[in-house]
Every structure is written in C-alpha cells, then in structure tokens.
Design a protein around this motif. Structure first.
Motif, PDB file in Angstrom:
ATOM      1  N   LYS A  86       0.812  -1.227   0.000  1.00 34.48           N
ATOM      2  CA  LYS A  86       0.000   0.000   0.000  1.00 34.48           C
ATOM      3  C   LYS A  86       0.840   1.271   0.000  1.00 34.48           C
ATOM      4  O   LYS A  86       0.375   2.311  -0.441  1.00 34.48           O
ATOM      5  CB  LYS A  86      -1.006  -0.015   1.142  1.00 34.48           C
ATOM      6  CG  LYS A  86      -0.421  -0.034   2.517  1.00 34.48           C
ATOM      7  CD  LYS A  86      -1.510  -0.131   3.563  1.00 34.48           C
ATOM      8  CE  LYS A  86      -0.899  -0.599   4.860  1.00 34.48           C
ATOM      9  NZ  LYS A  86      -1.858  -1.297   5.672  1.00 34.48           N
ATOM     10  N   ASN A  87       2.084   1.200   0.456  1.00 30.07           N
ATOM     11  CA  ASN A  87       2.956   2.383   0.456  1.00 30.07           C
ATOM     12  C   ASN A  87       3.945   2.377  -0.707  1.00 30.07           C
ATOM     13  O   ASN A  87       4.850   3.215  -0.751  1.00 30.07           O
ATOM     14  CB  ASN A  87       3.715   2.487   1.783  1.00 30.07           C
ATOM     15  CG  ASN A  87       2.760   2.709   2.941  1.00 30.07           C
ATOM     16  OD1 ASN A  87       1.796   3.454   2.819  1.00 30.07           O
ATOM     17  ND2 ASN A  87       3.020   2.050   4.058  1.00 30.07           N
ATOM     18  N   CYS A  88       3.787   1.459  -1.627  1.00 26.32           N
ATOM     19  CA  CYS A  88       4.691   1.342  -2.765  1.00 26.32           C
ATOM     20  C   CYS A  88       4.513   2.537  -3.707  1.00 26.32           C
ATOM     21  O   CYS A  88       3.396   2.840  -4.135  1.00 26.32           O
ATOM     22  CB  CYS A  88       4.429   0.030  -3.508  1.00 26.32           C
ATOM     23  SG  CYS A  88       5.475  -0.204  -4.952  1.00 26.32           S
ATOM     24  N   TYR A  91       3.483  -2.200  -8.460  1.00 28.45           N
ATOM     25  CA  TYR A  91       2.262  -2.421  -7.678  1.00 28.45           C
ATOM     26  C   TYR A  91       1.157  -3.003  -8.558  1.00 28.45           C
ATOM     27  O   TYR A  91       0.521  -3.998  -8.209  1.00 28.45           O
ATOM     28  CB  TYR A  91       1.803  -1.095  -7.052  1.00 28.45           C
ATOM     29  CG  TYR A  91       0.493  -1.171  -6.322  1.00 28.45           C
ATOM     30  CD1 TYR A  91       0.451  -1.536  -4.986  1.00 28.45           C
ATOM     31  CD2 TYR A  91      -0.708  -0.893  -6.972  1.00 28.45           C
ATOM     32  CE1 TYR A  91      -0.763  -1.604  -4.306  1.00 28.45           C
ATOM     33  CE2 TYR A  91      -1.921  -0.960  -6.304  1.00 28.45           C
ATOM     34  CZ  TYR A  91      -1.941  -1.323  -4.969  1.00 28.45           C
ATOM     35  OH  TYR A  91      -3.142  -1.409  -4.312  1.00 28.45           O
ATOM     36  N   SER A  92       0.948  -2.391  -9.701  1.00 30.24           N
ATOM     37  CA  SER A  92      -0.102  -2.834 -10.621  1.00 30.24           C
ATOM     38  C   SER A  92       0.169  -4.246 -11.123  1.00 30.24           C
ATOM     39  O   SER A  92      -0.730  -5.093 -11.153  1.00 30.24           O
ATOM     40  CB  SER A  92      -0.208  -1.856 -11.792  1.00 30.24           C
ATOM     41  OG  SER A  92      -1.134  -2.329 -12.742  1.00 30.24           O
ATOM     42  N   ALA A 139      10.713  -7.173  -5.876  1.00 30.55           N
ATOM     43  CA  ALA A 139      10.260  -6.155  -4.916  1.00 30.55           C
ATOM     44  C   ALA A 139      11.093  -6.193  -3.639  1.00 30.55           C
ATOM     45  O   ALA A 139      11.406  -5.142  -3.061  1.00 30.55           O
ATOM     46  CB  ALA A 139       8.776  -6.349  -4.604  1.00 30.55           C
ATOM     47  N   ARG A 140      11.472  -7.390  -3.221  1.00 36.69           N
ATOM     48  CA  ARG A 140      12.319  -7.509  -2.026  1.00 36.69           C
ATOM     49  C   ARG A 140      13.670  -6.854  -2.276  1.00 36.69           C
ATOM     50  O   ARG A 140      14.171  -6.112  -1.434  1.00 36.69           O
ATOM     51  CB  ARG A 140      12.498  -8.976  -1.646  1.00 36.69           C
ATOM     52  CG  ARG A 140      13.379  -9.154  -0.398  1.00 36.69           C
ATOM     53  CD  ARG A 140      13.775 -10.585  -0.158  1.00 36.69           C
ATOM     54  NE  ARG A 140      14.562 -11.042  -1.298  1.00 36.69           N
ATOM     55  CZ  ARG A 140      14.696 -12.309  -1.657  1.00 36.69           C
ATOM     56  NH1 ARG A 140      14.096 -13.254  -0.978  1.00 36.69           N
ATOM     57  NH2 ARG A 140      15.424 -12.647  -2.696  1.00 36.69           N
ATOM     58  N   GLU A 141      14.258  -7.119  -3.444  1.00 33.02           N
ATOM     59  CA  GLU A 141      15.563  -6.541  -3.762  1.00 33.02           C
ATOM     60  C   GLU A 141      15.487  -5.012  -3.853  1.00 33.02           C
ATOM     61  O   GLU A 141      16.442  -4.325  -3.515  1.00 33.02           O
ATOM     62  CB  GLU A 141      16.114  -7.117  -5.065  1.00 33.02           C
ATOM     63  CG  GLU A 141      16.511  -8.579  -4.962  1.00 33.02           C
ATOM     64  CD  GLU A 141      17.544  -8.829  -3.876  1.00 33.02           C
ATOM     65  OE1 GLU A 141      18.566  -8.112  -3.840  1.00 33.02           O
ATOM     66  OE2 GLU A 141      17.323  -9.750  -3.055  1.00 33.02           O
ATOM     67  N   LEU A 142      14.351  -4.513  -4.299  1.00 33.08           N
ATOM     68  CA  LEU A 142      14.155  -3.065  -4.386  1.00 33.08           C
ATOM     69  C   LEU A 142      13.741  -2.454  -3.050  1.00 33.08           C
ATOM     70  O   LEU A 142      13.521  -1.245  -2.964  1.00 33.08           O
ATOM     71  CB  LEU A 142      13.092  -2.749  -5.441  1.00 33.08           C
ATOM     72  CG  LEU A 142      13.465  -3.091  -6.884  1.00 33.08           C
ATOM     73  CD1 LEU A 142      12.256  -2.923  -7.800  1.00 33.08           C
ATOM     74  CD2 LEU A 142      14.632  -2.229  -7.345  1.00 33.08           C
ATOM     75  N   LYS A 143      13.594  -3.318  -2.037  1.00 34.90           N
ATOM     76  CA  LYS A 143      13.190  -2.901  -0.686  1.00 34.90           C
ATOM     77  C   LYS A 143      11.783  -2.290  -0.669  1.00 34.90           C
ATOM     78  O   LYS A 143      11.484  -1.416   0.137  1.00 34.90           O
ATOM     79  CB  LYS A 143      14.229  -1.985  -0.062  1.00 34.90           C
ATOM     80  CG  LYS A 143      15.567  -2.678   0.115  1.00 34.90           C
ATOM     81  CD  LYS A 143      16.572  -1.831   0.785  1.00 34.90           C
ATOM     82  CE  LYS A 143      17.912  -2.454   1.011  1.00 34.90           C
ATOM     83  NZ  LYS A 143      18.309  -3.657   0.408  1.00 34.90           N
ATOM     84  N   VAL A 144      10.948  -2.785  -1.576  1.00 35.41           N
ATOM     85  CA  VAL A 144       9.550  -2.358  -1.640  1.00 35.41           C
ATOM     86  C   VAL A 144       8.720  -3.205  -0.686  1.00 35.41           C
ATOM     87  O   VAL A 144       7.692  -2.763  -0.177  1.00 35.41           O
ATOM     88  CB  VAL A 144       9.018  -2.491  -3.091  1.00 35.41           C
ATOM     89  CG1 VAL A 144       7.533  -2.285  -3.177  1.00 35.41           C
ATOM     90  CG2 VAL A 144       9.760  -1.532  -4.009  1.00 35.41           C
TER      91      VAL A 144
END
Length: 122
Positions: free
Chosen positions: A26-28, A34-35, A81-86
C-alpha cells in the motif's frame, strides 16, 4: 465441468492471497510494480474460476495452468520487490510460501483431472 469453483480450497486460498499484495504494497511508490503484482495475484483465483465455468475438463486444465503461471509470475515479482526494498524479507517469505502452496494445489487438481479421464487428452 462443475462450476462450483467457490467450493475449491485452491480458489479460496487464491482469493486470500490476492488481497495480500494490496495490503503489503500500500505504500509502494512504484505504481508499475504495484499494478503488475496485484494483477498477477488477482489472476490466480480469477483463472481458476474462469476455467471451472468452461465446458470441458481440458479447458479447465488450461486455465489452471494459467493460474499456476500467474503464481510463478507473482513469486518472481516478489523477489524483485524484495531486492528493491519495496517489500520486507518477512512479507516476501510469507507470500512466496503461499504462492508455492497454491502451485502445488493447482498441480494436484490438474493431476486429479488427468486421472479422472486417463484416455482424454487433457
């Protein structure tokens, strides 16, 4: 094919998984990621439902494989997403585990449909 997809445990689990990326992301700020992740997650139970409503088991299996592919797509996006720290490593681990479990359940359902009609080219 029986169209009571709402009774399938894998569909129920897929629906529960589908809402998690909305919460965890939700904070991405990366709206593209996200989409893509939310669409992949929603695709899993949606394809199970669509396949169940089709006329033949062969069609159902086709859509189960699409759902299985969407689960793999979501897993890949989770690692990115984990690698991007999202998304946190703990949330990644939870969601990846859910995706893998759903994939196993889908494979089990596909195998059961094959065994049900061994002579049909499912």
């Amino acid at each position: 094919m029986n169209s009571d997809f709402e009774q399938l445990a894998v569909w129920k689990k897929g629906c529960r998984l589908a809402v998690l990326p909305y919460d965890k992301l939700k904070n991405c700020k990366d709206l593209g990621l996200y989409s893509q992740m939310t669409r992949a997650a929603v695709s899993i139970p949606s394809n199970i439902a669509e396949g169940a409503e089709r006329k033949t088991d062969k069609d159902f299996v086709h859509f189960l494989y699409i759902a299985k592919g969407s689960a793999a797509e979501l897993r890949t996006q989770l690692y990115i997403a984990r690698e991007l720290k999202v998304i946190s490593p703990d949330d990644t681990k939870l969601l990846v585990r859910e995706c893998k479990e759903i994939s196993k359940m889908l494979k089990g359902l596909i195998n059961a449909l094959y065994e049900q009609k061994p002579d049909s080219p499912v």
